[in-house]
Motif scaffolding. Structure first.
Motif, PDB file in Angstrom:
ATOM      1  N   ASN A   1     -79.599  35.092   9.310  1.00  0.00           N
ATOM      2  CA  ASN A   1     -78.334  35.273   8.609  1.00  0.00           C
ATOM      3  C   ASN A   1     -77.264  35.833   9.539  1.00  0.00           C
ATOM      4  O   ASN A   1     -76.093  35.423   9.493  1.00  0.00           O
ATOM      5  N   SER A   2     -77.662  36.773  10.388  1.00  0.00           N
ATOM      6  CA  SER A   2     -76.719  37.368  11.345  1.00  0.00           C
ATOM      7  C   SER A   2     -76.227  36.311  12.340  1.00  0.00           C
ATOM      8  O   SER A   2     -75.036  36.241  12.687  1.00  0.00           O
TER       9      SER A   2
ATOM     10  N   VAL B   1     -71.930  32.420  14.123  1.00  0.00           N
ATOM     11  CA  VAL B   1     -71.418  31.056  14.341  1.00  0.00           C
ATOM     12  C   VAL B   1     -70.165  30.830  13.510  1.00  0.00           C
ATOM     13  O   VAL B   1     -69.172  30.247  13.979  1.00  0.00           O
ATOM     14  N   ILE B   2     -70.186  31.302  12.252  1.00  0.00           N
ATOM     15  CA  ILE B   2     -69.025  31.142  11.373  1.00  0.00           C
ATOM     16  C   ILE B   2     -67.816  31.885  11.946  1.00  0.00           C
ATOM     17  O   ILE B   2     -66.690  31.365  11.959  1.00  0.00           O
TER      18      ILE B   2
ATOM     19  N   LEU C   1     -64.223  30.276  13.156  1.00  0.00           N
ATOM     20  CA  LEU C   1     -62.963  30.776  12.616  1.00  0.00           C
ATOM     21  C   LEU C   1     -62.021  31.240  13.728  1.00  0.00           C
ATOM     22  O   LEU C   1     -60.810  30.977  13.680  1.00  0.00           O
ATOM     23  N   VAL C   2     -62.578  31.920  14.700  1.00  0.00           N
ATOM     24  CA  VAL C   2     -61.751  32.395  15.822  1.00  0.00           C
ATOM     25  C   VAL C   2     -61.107  31.214  16.547  1.00  0.00           C
ATOM     26  O   VAL C   2     -59.910  31.220  16.879  1.00  0.00           O
ATOM     27  N   LEU C   3     -61.897  30.168  16.790  1.00  0.00           N
ATOM     28  CA  LEU C   3     -61.376  28.997  17.497  1.00  0.00           C
ATOM     29  C   LEU C   3     -60.303  28.293  16.681  1.00  0.00           C
ATOM     30  O   LEU C   3     -59.262  27.865  17.215  1.00  0.00           O
ATOM     31  N   LEU C   4     -60.529  28.182  15.370  1.00  0.00           N
ATOM     32  CA  LEU C   4     -59.543  27.530  14.518  1.00  0.00           C
ATOM     33  C   LEU C   4     -58.256  28.343  14.434  1.00  0.00           C
ATOM     34  O   LEU C   4     -57.144  27.792  14.481  1.00  0.00           O
TER      35      LEU C   4
ATOM     36  N   GLY D   1     -76.901  42.787  16.909  1.00  0.00           N
ATOM     37  CA  GLY D   1     -77.173  42.356  15.548  1.00  0.00           C
ATOM     38  C   GLY D   1     -76.893  40.875  15.320  1.00  0.00           C
ATOM     39  O   GLY D   1     -77.497  40.239  14.451  1.00  0.00           O
ATOM     40  N   PHE D   2     -75.973  40.296  16.103  1.00  0.00           N
ATOM     41  CA  PHE D   2     -75.629  38.890  15.893  1.00  0.00           C
ATOM     42  C   PHE D   2     -76.625  37.933  16.571  1.00  0.00           C
ATOM     43  O   PHE D   2     -76.803  36.803  16.130  1.00  0.00           O
TER      44      PHE D   2
END
Length: 737
Positions: A7-8, A13-14, A18-21, A238-239
């Motif tokens: 999940n982390s 990845v999400i 989002l950062v790239l977009l 954690g990620f």
């Protein structure tokens, strides 16, 4: 625990997406800001001024070109060769121009009167841009005026100042203008067309965007935002982000990719400027502009997405230096791997690199060796020009590569020159060694050493070595022939003395006996012996003279048509009694038809006579003798085979020499010249006589060619055939009388 990690990772990845977009969309949304700030450039005023400034500097070059087109003081071909592709040649397509004398006369005479009047007009000129240059008799530019309805006072001053700065430019390779006035004019339509097609104008537009501070700040903000996101996602345990092989790229390769991205800055900025100016994308002319804007927005978004994706990837790759610390520099840098390989001899990877490098070095070394061997074994008979061409071509390519290094090319040229010097020194040293070996071989021949073989690799002199070997073999053969000739001369003297002395001694002895003999029967017997010995002496002397003349080619040949079959039968009939006395069984295998050859009948008869007499002397009694004749399209072959009474232990190559006989003791009667005479007469008629033996079998093979009758003889026969029959009878009667 695993579910939590998954999940982390999914959350990381999400966040990354989002950062790239956000960064990509944010950059595209800032385009209106640049559009407002670059309004002057987008309107074209600034671009136009810079284009005109750049254009005006080329007019000075145009003055020299147009002047030489009028007066042709410099060769027209030279002007076209060096100024045919100049910037002025492009400009002149968009403007009117003329060269005037100081009296106002148009010298080019290419324009209409209406155009000339427009060019001359200074005030209220119809041109958007006009320039006039006046030169005195000494070639000095004494006046220049710039104007036009698109040029204001400030711009006019700037352009004239620019021309003043450029007037010192040297065009001394062609004649400079003097005593003329040159005027240029460009309409508004042509000026706009020129600006649109000018590459410099497009570069200048992008250059203004690159200098815009807001544009730089926006790129920096979104770039830092992307980089920090990548670092945080990687560093925070954690990620669990950045563990993929895609982010395990060596440090040096990451820097190379980021460097390539920086190198693409101009192309990206050009894309941005074309977009904000509305010139980037036109899908279908006349179509709804909204659709074009949507496609333009999507393409720009994808480009910036790719830019920030590379930055994000690079930040994640480099962020491992914070998590791995010292291990990063050992495991994620190529320099550390090369250092370890060089220090320890290499691990599996190092061994692979070493093997690859060793293979490349081995192939390179083999290639160099092949090229060196090729140069050392040049064949000067047929390959010299091609080989020299290859060497020159390789040297040319090397020099071209060195020239591409600009300043560092000097260092590369020095290194190349040193390497070439060392190579040529070794090459010519090897040639000197080969040449010394060649000299030793020639000195060996000069000293008369014909037995020691010529050995050693002489490189480019190998063809000469082969010729020297031929010379050595030729000299050796000539020496052997000379030695054989000297031996034959010695044997000749011995044999002649023996063969002449024997009958001569008998003649002297029986002459003394005859003087004191009173018995008539014995006197008669002595006279018969004297007669027989004198005849033998006569035959011997005649044979000696005959073979001497044949050897010196001082024999008169009387060629005629000869039936060789009939001639051989005639010899057999005349020596029939001698054949019967020798108790030999002759088996004749001759053709039933005539075979007419162009021969000397007397000399041919002597050949057959000597051969048959030789058989009757040396053949074993009560054996068979085979005489065969075979005909081909080119020659006639006569074969004579018999069984020898004595052992055949002589040299078949020498048996046909003078005074050489089968019985070395010389007990049999004969001069030893029979076979020599037969061979000489055969060769004088362009034939061959070959002797061969096998055990006690003696075989002689005579080959006579089928030669055409000479043209002179054919003409004589033709003339004789035309003589009337009664005239021939009269001549015959005269000859009889």
């Amino acid at each position: 625990m695993d579910t939590k990690l998954k999940n982390s990772h999914r959350l990381a990845v999400i966040i990354a997406v989002l950062v790239l977009l956000i960064s990509s969309v944010g950059m595209v949304l800032t385009y209106p800001i640049y559009s407002n700030q670059l309004k002057e450039e987008l309107d074209g005023d600034s671009i136009e001024m810079n284009t005109v400034l750049e254009m005006s500097s080329s007019l000075l070059e145009g003055n020299a070109i147009l002047y030489n087109e009028v007066y042709e003081e410099t060769d027209r071909y030279y002007v076209l060769q060096y100024y045919g592709n100049s910037h002025f040649q492009l400009m002149r397509k968009y403007m009117d121009y003329e060269v005037f004398s100081n009296d106002g006369e148009a010298l080019l005479k290419e324009k209409s009167e209406d155009t000339l009047s427009k060019l001359v007009k200074k005030e209220d000129t119809p041109y958007a841009f006009r320039a006039a240059f006046t030169y005195d008799e000494d070639g000095e530019l004494i006046d220049m005026k710039v104007g036009g309805n698109r040029i204001d006072k400030r711009e006019q001053f700037d352009i004239e100042q620019n021309l003043v700065n450029w007037r010192g430019y040297d065009y001394s390779d062609i004649s400079e203008p003097s005593d003329v006035q040159i005027i240029y004019g460009m309409t508004e339509e042509n000026l706009n067309a020129y600006i649109e097609g000018d590459d410099y104008a497009q570069y200048y537009q992008t250059y203004h965007l690159l200098e815009n501070g807001t544009y730089h700040w926006m790129i920096a903000i979104f770039a830092v935002f992307t980089i920090l996101a990548g670092i945080v996602l990687t560093v925070r345990k954690g990620f669990g982000f950045g563990t993929h092989k895609l982010f395990a790229v060596p440090f040096e390769l990451v820097l190379c990719v980021l460097g390539i991205l920086v190198g693409c800055t101009y192309m990206i900025s050009d894309l941005v400027f074309r977009t904000i100016s509305g010139n980037f994308l036109q899908i279908v002319p006349g179509m709804n502009s909204t659709l074009n804007e949507i496609f333009s927005f999507m393409i720009n978004l994808l480009v910036w997405l790719a830019v920030f994706l590379v930055l994000f990837w690079g930040s994640v790759c480099l962020s491992h230096m914070f998590t791995m610390k010292k291990a990063y520099w050992k495991e994620r840098t190529l320099c550390a791997k090369v250092f370890r390989w060089s220090k320890r001899g290499g691990n599996a990877y190092g061994k692979k690199v070493k093997d690859s490098a060793g293979g490349l070095f081995s192939r390179f070394k083999s290639f160099c060796k092949r090229q060196y061997d090729m140069m050392m074994h040049l064949d000067f008979q047929d390959k010299t020009n091609r080989t020299i061409f290859k060497i020159v071509a390789i040297n040319f390519v090397v020099l071209i590569v060195i020239c591409t290094f600009w300043f560092y090319g000097f260092i590369a040229l020095v290194i190349y020159s040193v390497g070439l010097f060392l190579f040529l020194r070794k090459y010519f040293h090897d040639i000197q060694e080969k040449y010394k070996l060649l000299l030793r071989s020639t000195n060996q021949l000069a000293d008369g050493d014909l037995d020691t073989p010529l050995q050693g690799d002489m490189g480019i002199f190998n063809p000469i070595q082969e010729e020297l070997k031929k010379i050595q073999n030729g000299f050796k053969k000539a020496v052997e022939e000379e030695v054989k000739s000297e031996r034959m001369k010695t044997e000749l003297i011995t044999n002649v003395s023996h063969d002449l002395k024997t009958p001569l001694t008998a003649i002297i002895t029986y002459t003394d006996l005859l003087k004191n003999e009173t018995d008539e029967s014995k006197r008669k017997e002595y006279i018969e012996v004297l007669d027989r010995k004198s005849l033998r002496l006569k035959v011997l002397i005649e044979d000696l003279f005959e073979i001497s003349k044949a050897a010196s080619k001082n024999v008169t040949m009387n060629f005629m048509d000869v039936d060789i079959v009939g001639l051989l039968k005639q010899v057999g009939l005349e020596y029939d009694n001698k054949i019967k006395e020798s108790n030999l069984d002759f088996r004749w295998n001759l053709p039933d038809h005539k075979i007419v050859l162009w021969l000397d009948s007397q000399k041919t008869y002597r050949i057959f006579e000597n051969m048959i007499v030789n058989i009757t002397k040396y053949a074993m009694p009560h054996t068979r003798v085979y005489i065969d004749m075979a005909e081909t399209d080119r020659d006639v072959s006569i074969s004579m085979k018999n069984i020898s009474a004595a052992e055949l232990n002589f040299n078949t190559d020498e048996i046909t020499d003078r005074f050489v006989r089968g019985d070395s003791s010389r007990n049999t009667e004969g001069s030893g010249l029979g076979l020599a005479i037969a061979k000489s007469f055969t060769e004088l008629q362009y034939g061959t006589l070959k002797i061969s033996t096998e055990a006690d079998l003696f075989k002689a093979e005579i080959t006579l060619p089928k030669r055409e009758k000479p043209i002179e003889e054919q003409e004589k026969e033709t003339e004789s055939s035309l003589i009337p029959e009664d005239h021939e009878k009269k001549e015959e009667i005269v000859l009889l009388h």
